[in-house]
Design an enzyme around this catalytic site. Structure first.
Site, PDB file in Angstrom:
ATOM      1  N   SER B 338       0.824  -1.210   0.000  1.00 51.13           N
ATOM      2  CA  SER B 338       0.000   0.000   0.000  1.00 51.13           C
ATOM      3  C   SER B 338       0.854   1.254   0.000  1.00 51.13           C
ATOM      4  O   SER B 338       2.047   1.223   0.302  1.00 51.13           O
ATOM      5  CB  SER B 338      -0.926   0.009   1.217  1.00 51.13           C
ATOM      6  N   CYS B 339       0.218   2.366  -0.330  1.00 53.99           N
ATOM      7  CA  CYS B 339       0.884   3.671  -0.342  1.00 53.99           C
ATOM      8  C   CYS B 339       0.996   4.244   1.059  1.00 53.99           C
ATOM      9  O   CYS B 339       1.054   5.463   1.218  1.00 53.99           O
ATOM     10  CB  CYS B 339       0.082   4.645  -1.201  1.00 53.99           C
ATOM     11  N   ASP B 340       0.999   3.421   2.064  1.00 54.35           N
ATOM     12  CA  ASP B 340       1.099   3.892   3.439  1.00 54.35           C
ATOM     13  C   ASP B 340       2.507   3.606   3.930  1.00 54.35           C
ATOM     14  O   ASP B 340       2.964   2.460   3.907  1.00 54.35           O
ATOM     15  CB  ASP B 340       0.071   3.164   4.308  1.00 54.35           C
ATOM     16  N   ASN B 381      -6.466   1.454  -0.071  1.00 53.73           N
ATOM     17  CA  ASN B 381      -5.752   1.582  -1.357  1.00 53.73           C
ATOM     18  C   ASN B 381      -6.460   0.856  -2.490  1.00 53.73           C
ATOM     19  O   ASN B 381      -5.874   0.603  -3.534  1.00 53.73           O
ATOM     20  CB  ASN B 381      -4.320   1.053  -1.274  1.00 53.73           C
TER      21      ASN B 381
END
Lengths: 391, 391
Positions: B338-340, B381
């Site tokens: 994920s973009c986390d 996401n």
């Protein structure tokens, strides 16, 4: 705006709410914890950011809140989108976004998602590694790419780890490699850090990155795109700059430092939608573990695994509204309802809440429109995911 | 059992798998990260624990993995159940459990869930606070309760916080208060701490609690029930005691210390199902951030928000199986897709994995049958929740 709302509960306590959104959340019956979103407030925020961002294209970071009503409104307003996966791309397209206005910003993409995006007409892809360039060259031949840079100097409330981005030398190699692979390297992206509360906090980051921009131009790359990413703040109790002033000040810092940047992209997510949402939940239990305990425990019907994931490490400190606000308060440890001992929201820095708070009281959690509903677990402890209502 | 399985991928690398379960997970095509569960292994583990637990009633902690096939098998084997919510109670009943065999073990219960449980015939409820006793007295009049005690002396791998339980004086007051409210106080429960790897680690906790047991008896409470909770370990790379030996040794420690305890309950969750599951996922990307970096980054198709929540703080250290096992390894930072930036699995203690690992390689994650699928986020996401397949 200040108003008093009466909740039709047993004791009908009154809330001091500050908006139509909070009045709705305070007075409507919900079966379970519910995020209420006011899409008009998304529009207001979009316009405020656009007024400051000027020539920059706004790519809303869909991951912050992918509710179709938000996407639909933003499409109507002319927003572009930053998607993290195939599902987010499909969502944007289904709400009428044009594929050339959707960028695929995750640097870690499934090969099948890259192929899907390419066939759907998505042109722009983020990269920070050679293997990713190779995946894109094979499955989206000729695509445009921007190289994500690591930021070393963040002063954000929540600096990002080194998970994303690459350093200067790697970035320059990736530009060359992109050309070798038949791709079109457009420029750079970065992320200043989540919740960067004042525009001047961008300056050292932009200084650092401008030297890489200059190095790339010296190496013969006529870069056209600077993607300044997110970092646009929401109000969680600590003062933040107003959105138009903030965005204009950031753009002024950018314009000075990146000669030749014909296109600027910005990817607000939290800063676009957080303040458009409020969560309505309730107190499940209040207790003391022992007579000697300094602090009460207050257990809410929502916790870290049902929507408040960003309280991890007590990073994001939400604001709570209760029907007893104005009465005597005391510190309490705030926890979620699950049987997981890690499901504690605030313990190191206890939260001050009214001493009269008790089981059954409704509680509102302000500015929870971003990074809540999607983090919610499918069914941990048998609890259903956070419900979402749009007004 | 050792065998070699061939995965029908592009390069068809071979896995050294150790069971039918792993062979299936290594060779079957999945569209996305998938937890594969072998229900026969749940049965084997149940029987092994029962052989050691003797006269204790096993209440499987449903939250560890609520897959209906697991519940159905355990009902058939005569297991009882520990439920955390109405949904978990409904699940158990729908699979044939008798209501008198289901305890409502969450100390933080919705009032409407208490009423539901009462009407469904559930008799036993956990409490650790006076307000909870009052909720139960009102909505499940006459119910049996057990008081959860705080454990101060845990030496578990993952000691629980003070979120659950109360101290000795509070517990004694709650017993009295329960009687005043017309409830039937049965005894005490506690949790020794997750992943308590050896039986002897229970001794100091049982010593501590036995003094509270004695104090309650001296105060005139003829307690009949001791609920020893969970803590039964799974194998994550560090040696653990075999289940029958472990359970028998714990019971021997219990029998010495709690005179008059006519009923013993145990609530294994992780220790029942973790080793019955394996996750199949794939490598999304491998990279270095810079030429100077010591460590590679390896990004998997599953992360902290899609099923591996227990890697928070690098607490649970899973075992990975790859098609390149046996080749040269090196340390890598393992992260989710994920973009986390918080979606990093192991960074402080990097994981040793084959240097030849690359995008597209399948990876198996061992002993992931507990606390994975239910923690998975609904769509962070845009990624769908962890899929589950039962063989």
């Amino acid at each position: 705006m200040h108003m008093t709302a009466y909740y039709a509960g047993a004791s009908a306590p009154s809330f001091a709410v500050d908006s139509r959104l909070e009045a709705y959340a305070a007075t409507t019956e919900f079966d379970r914890p519910t995020l209420v979103i006011d899409v008009d407030r998304v529009e207001t925020q979009f316009e405020a950011l656009r007024a400051g961002l000027g020539r920059a294209d706004i790519h809303y970071a869909v991951k912050a809140n992918p509710h179709p009503a938000i996407i639909e409104r933003l499409v109507a307003l002319g927003s572009h989108f930053d998607a993290a996966s195939r599902a987010e791309i499909e969502l944007c397209l289904s709400q009428g976004a044009r594929p050339e206005h959707v960028s695929f910003g995750n640097t870690i993409k499934r090969v099948s998602d890259i192929a899907f995006a390419h066939h759907a007409g998505i042109r722009m892809f983020a990269v920070d590694a050679e293997e990713e360039l190779e995946k894109i060259a094979e499955h989206a031949p000729g695509a445009q790419v921007y190289v994500r840079l690591i930021v070393e100097t963040s002063t954000a409330d929540w600096p990002l780890t080194r998970k994303f981005g690459c350093d200067r030398d790697t970035a320059l190699k990736l530009l060359d490699r992109a050309i070798e692979l038949g791709l079109e390297p457009l420029g750079f992206s970065f992320h200043v850090g989540s919740q960067t509360r004042h525009a001047e906090m961008w300056a050292p980051v932009l200084d650092e990155l401008s030297t890489i921009w200059a190095a790339a131009r010296e190496a013969g790359h006529d870069l056209e795109l600077l993607n300044i990413g997110g970092g646009f703040p929401a109000f969680y109790g600590e003062e933040i700059q107003a959105p138009t002033d903030y965005a204009a000040a950031v753009m002024a810092l950018v314009e000075d430092r990146f000669p030749g940047a014909r296109r600027i992209m910005a990817e607000p997510g939290r800063g676009m939608v957080a303040e458009a949402g409020v969560i309505a939940c309730e107190v499940m239990l209040t207790s003391r573990k022992s007579e000697r305990d300094m602090h009460r425990w207050v257990y809410l019907s929502i916790g870290r695994f049902s929507g408040l994931a960003e309280t991890e490490g007590e990073a994001i400190r939400y604001q709570f509204v209760t029907p007893h606000d104005g009465e005597t308060t005391g510190p309490c440890i705030l926890a979620g309802p699950s049987c997981d001992s890690a499901d504690v929201l605030y313990e190191k820095r206890p939260m001050n809440l009214p001493l009269s708070l008790k089981s059954g009281d409704r509680v509102l959690i302000r500015n929870t429109g971003a990074y809540t509903s999607t983090y919610s677990s499918v069914c941990f402890n048998g609890f259903p995911p956070l419900d979402v209502v749009v007004i």
